[in-house]
Design a protein around this motif. Structure first.
Motif, short mmCIF file in Angstrom:
data_model
loop_
_atom_site.label_atom_id
_atom_site.label_comp_id
_atom_site.label_asym_id
_atom_site.label_seq_id
_atom_site.Cartn_x
_atom_site.Cartn_y
_atom_site.Cartn_z
N GLY A 190 0.81 -1.21 0.00
CA GLY A 190 0.00 0.00 0.00
C GLY A 190 0.85 1.26 0.00
N LEU A 191 1.89 1.27 0.82
CA LEU A 191 2.71 2.48 0.94
C LEU A 191 3.57 2.71 -0.29
CD1 LEU A 191 3.62 2.23 4.73
CD2 LEU A 191 2.04 3.86 3.65
N ILE A 192 3.88 1.65 -1.02
CA ILE A 192 4.60 1.83 -2.29
C ILE A 192 3.62 2.25 -3.38
CG2 ILE A 192 6.05 0.73 -4.04
CD1 ILE A 192 7.17 -1.01 -1.76
N ALA A 197 1.53 6.21 -7.18
CA ALA A 197 0.42 7.06 -7.62
C ALA A 197 0.87 8.52 -7.66
CB ALA A 197 -0.79 6.87 -6.70
N ARG A 198 1.59 8.92 -6.62
CA ARG A 198 2.15 10.28 -6.57
C ARG A 198 3.08 10.51 -7.76
NH1 ARG A 198 -0.46 13.09 -3.13
NH2 ARG A 198 -0.75 13.89 -5.21
N ALA A 199 3.98 9.52 -7.97
CA ALA A 199 5.01 9.68 -9.01
C ALA A 199 4.40 9.80 -10.40
CB ALA A 199 6.00 8.51 -8.95
N VAL A 200 3.24 9.17 -10.64
CA VAL A 200 2.66 9.22 -11.99
C VAL A 200 1.60 10.31 -12.12
CG1 VAL A 200 3.15 6.78 -12.40
CG2 VAL A 200 0.89 7.45 -11.55
N GLY A 201 1.48 11.15 -11.09
CA GLY A 201 0.64 12.34 -11.25
C GLY A 201 -0.81 12.21 -10.84
N ALA A 202 -1.09 11.32 -9.87
CA ALA A 202 -2.45 11.27 -9.33
C ALA A 202 -2.76 12.61 -8.67
CB ALA A 202 -2.57 10.13 -8.31
N ASP A 203 -4.04 13.00 -8.72
CA ASP A 203 -4.42 14.29 -8.16
C ASP A 203 -4.57 14.21 -6.65
OD1 ASP A 203 -5.62 16.88 -7.83
OD2 ASP A 203 -7.52 15.84 -7.66
N ARG A 204 -5.18 13.15 -6.19
CA ARG A 204 -5.42 13.03 -4.76
C ARG A 204 -5.26 11.57 -4.39
NH1 ARG A 204 -10.72 15.82 -2.61
NH2 ARG A 204 -9.70 17.42 -3.82
N VAL A 205 -4.44 11.30 -3.37
CA VAL A 205 -4.26 9.92 -2.93
C VAL A 205 -4.75 9.80 -1.50
CG1 VAL A 205 -2.68 7.98 -2.69
CG2 VAL A 205 -2.21 9.74 -4.40
N ILE A 206 -5.71 8.89 -1.32
CA ILE A 206 -6.34 8.68 -0.02
C ILE A 206 -5.90 7.33 0.50
CG2 ILE A 206 -8.58 8.35 1.12
CD1 ILE A 206 -9.76 10.00 -1.30
N ALA A 217 1.98 7.04 6.15
CA ALA A 217 1.34 7.30 4.86
C ALA A 217 1.34 8.79 4.56
CB ALA A 217 -0.09 6.75 4.85
N ARG A 218 1.03 9.58 5.57
CA ARG A 218 1.01 11.03 5.37
C ARG A 218 2.42 11.54 5.04
NH1 ARG A 218 -2.98 14.57 6.09
NH2 ARG A 218 -4.42 13.70 7.58
N GLU A 219 3.39 11.01 5.78
CA GLU A 219 4.78 11.40 5.56
C GLU A 219 5.23 11.07 4.13
OE1 GLU A 219 8.66 10.13 7.88
OE2 GLU A 219 6.88 10.03 9.16
N LEU A 220 4.70 9.97 3.59
CA LEU A 220 5.12 9.53 2.26
C LEU A 220 4.25 10.13 1.15
CD1 LEU A 220 5.87 5.77 3.08
CD2 LEU A 220 7.54 7.57 2.57
N GLY A 221 3.37 11.05 1.50
CA GLY A 221 2.69 11.80 0.45
C GLY A 221 1.19 11.64 0.33
N ALA A 222 0.55 10.93 1.28
CA ALA A 222 -0.92 10.81 1.20
C ALA A 222 -1.56 12.17 1.43
CB ALA A 222 -1.41 9.82 2.25
N ILE A 314 13.54 3.19 -7.44
CA ILE A 314 14.14 3.26 -6.10
C ILE A 314 15.51 3.95 -6.19
CG2 ILE A 314 15.15 1.91 -4.21
CD1 ILE A 314 12.97 -0.18 -4.69
N ALA A 315 16.31 3.54 -7.17
CA ALA A 315 17.66 4.11 -7.30
C ALA A 315 17.59 5.62 -7.54
CB ALA A 315 18.41 3.41 -8.43
N ALA A 316 16.53 6.06 -8.25
CA ALA A 316 16.40 7.49 -8.55
C ALA A 316 15.75 8.27 -7.40
CB ALA A 316 15.57 7.66 -9.83
N GLY A 317 15.38 7.57 -6.33
CA GLY A 317 14.79 8.25 -5.17
C GLY A 317 13.32 8.61 -5.37
N LYS A 318 12.69 8.07 -6.42
CA LYS A 318 11.27 8.41 -6.66
C LYS A 318 10.36 7.63 -5.73
CE LYS A 318 11.75 10.48 -11.00
NZ LYS A 318 12.05 10.28 -12.38
#
Ligand code: ZN
Ligand code: ZN
Length: 355
Positions: A190-192, A197-206, A217-222, A314-318
């Motif tokens: 789930g956390l990956i 989702a963030r990396a590919v441009g989702a508008d809102r991730v819940i 989850a919040r720390e990782l961009g939710a 992962i290597a690119a830090g995304k």
């Protein structure tokens, strides 16, 4: 290069709920295989189920058995037919090895190899039906080993297996730029998935879950986190999306309630990926929404053809996997690691064994 010994320490599952570290032979290699010194191997939710006997007679087919399927290490020996890998390469291993001949393998879906239904040795599911990597050494065919760059540690490498499954789920479910996405179950997958989702441009991730994992989850961009213990999950997701529902839902919890939430929270024409397994628990489901709202349902199994891209991300830090390794244990303390993971100590995401 250090001499390869004839025996090694391994955590052997002798019986259900009975894992002990023992001295066993170092695996032999076939001409198309490499011998890898294991650097780190993660404990998966499936490992907890396997050791408690949920898949008795299937995973593993017989006891004693060595589990462990999320791992990386260093190549120490290569067979005569190995073409690209060389001694000293740092690699991570896939766990499905298809027969290469059946129609599914020929379509690239080796995760669905037809031979898997038989006991034919042409198909292997390492850590489930063939020996895993809670051990000092493991042998694998070259075709399922992937080199990792020096800036990816073995502990991070141990996360690639589940991360690649998220990537496969994303490819199946086709998140598009601007989509609203729900991730149900903030475990490793789930956390990956959230980060993808963030990396590919989702508008809102819940993200739906409970406890300290929601903070992570919040720390990782939710954008929104929902605690399913405080109210109806579907209603909370609908409230967070202006009453519409999300475009894509990823069920990563493997519970009947999560399956229902995933189906209930997508908008008309939405897409649902089922990644978790309930462990044979039946799910009571009202399926009318599927035809009425043309909901697409995707089953997601494993990670065919997804390792190389996930390693690059992962290597690119995304994708940040460092935060997902909760604690590293030596092989001798594998039972403590299993217990701590079972209890989800401190919101534990992944316990990793370092042989
Ligand atoms: Zn796993
Ligand atoms: Zn096959």
């Amino acid at each position: 290069m250090a001499e390869i010994p004839s025996t090694m320490r391994a955590a052997v599952t002798y019986d259900f709920n009975d894992i002990r570290v023992a001295e066993v032979p170092v695996p032999e290699i076939e001409p198309d295989e490499a011998l890898v010194r294991v650097g780190a191997c993660g404990i998966c939710g499936t490992d907890l189920k396997i050791v408690s006997g949920v898949y008795k007679g299937v995973w593993p087919p017989e006891l004693p058995f060595i589990q462990g399927h999320e791992w990386g290490g260093t190549v120490v020996k290569v067979g005569a037919n190995v073409k690209k890998l060389k001694i000293g390469d740092r690699v991570v291993a896939e766990n499905h090895k298809g027969c290469g001949q059946c129609i599914m393998c020929r379509r690239g879906k080796y995760n669905l190899c037809e031979v898997a239904r038989t006991r034919d040795k042409a198909y292997k599911l390492y850590g489930h039906t063939a020996p895993g990597a809670f051990a000092e050494y493991a042998s694998r065919p070259e075709s399922i080993l992937h080199v990792i760059p020096d800036n990816v540690t073995f502990e991070e490498g141990a996360i690639v297996n589940q991360g690649a499954m998220s990537l496969h789920a994303y490819r199946r479910c086709r998140i598009e730029a601007g989509d609203m996405v729900a991730v149900i179950g903030p475990g490793l997958v789930g956390l990956i998935t959230l980060q993808l989702a963030r990396a590919v441009g989702a508008d809102r991730v819940i993200v739906v879950g409970r406890g300290p994992r929601l903070d992570l989850a919040r720390e990782l961009g939710a954008d929104v986190v929902i605690d399913y213990t405080v109210g109806d999950t579907v209603k909370q997701i609908r409230d967070a999306t202006g009453g519409i529902g999300v475009d894509c839902a990823f069920e990563c919890a493997g519970t009947p309630a999560a399956v229902n939430s995933a189906l209930g929270c997508v908008r008309r024409g939405g897409r649902v990926a089922l990644i978790g397994m309930t462990g044979n628990k039946p799910v009571e489901l009202n399926t009318d929404r599927i035809p009425l709202d043309e909901i697409d349902l995707f089953g997601v199994r494993s990670s065919p053809n997804a390792y190389p891209e996930l390693i690059k991300l992962i290597a690119a830090g995304k994708i940040n996997v460092r935060k997902l390794v909760s604690r590293v244990y030596p092989l001798e303390e594998i039972n403590d690691a299993f217990d701590a993971f079972r209890k989800r100590e401190g919101g534990a995401i992944r316990m990793v064994i370092q042989p």
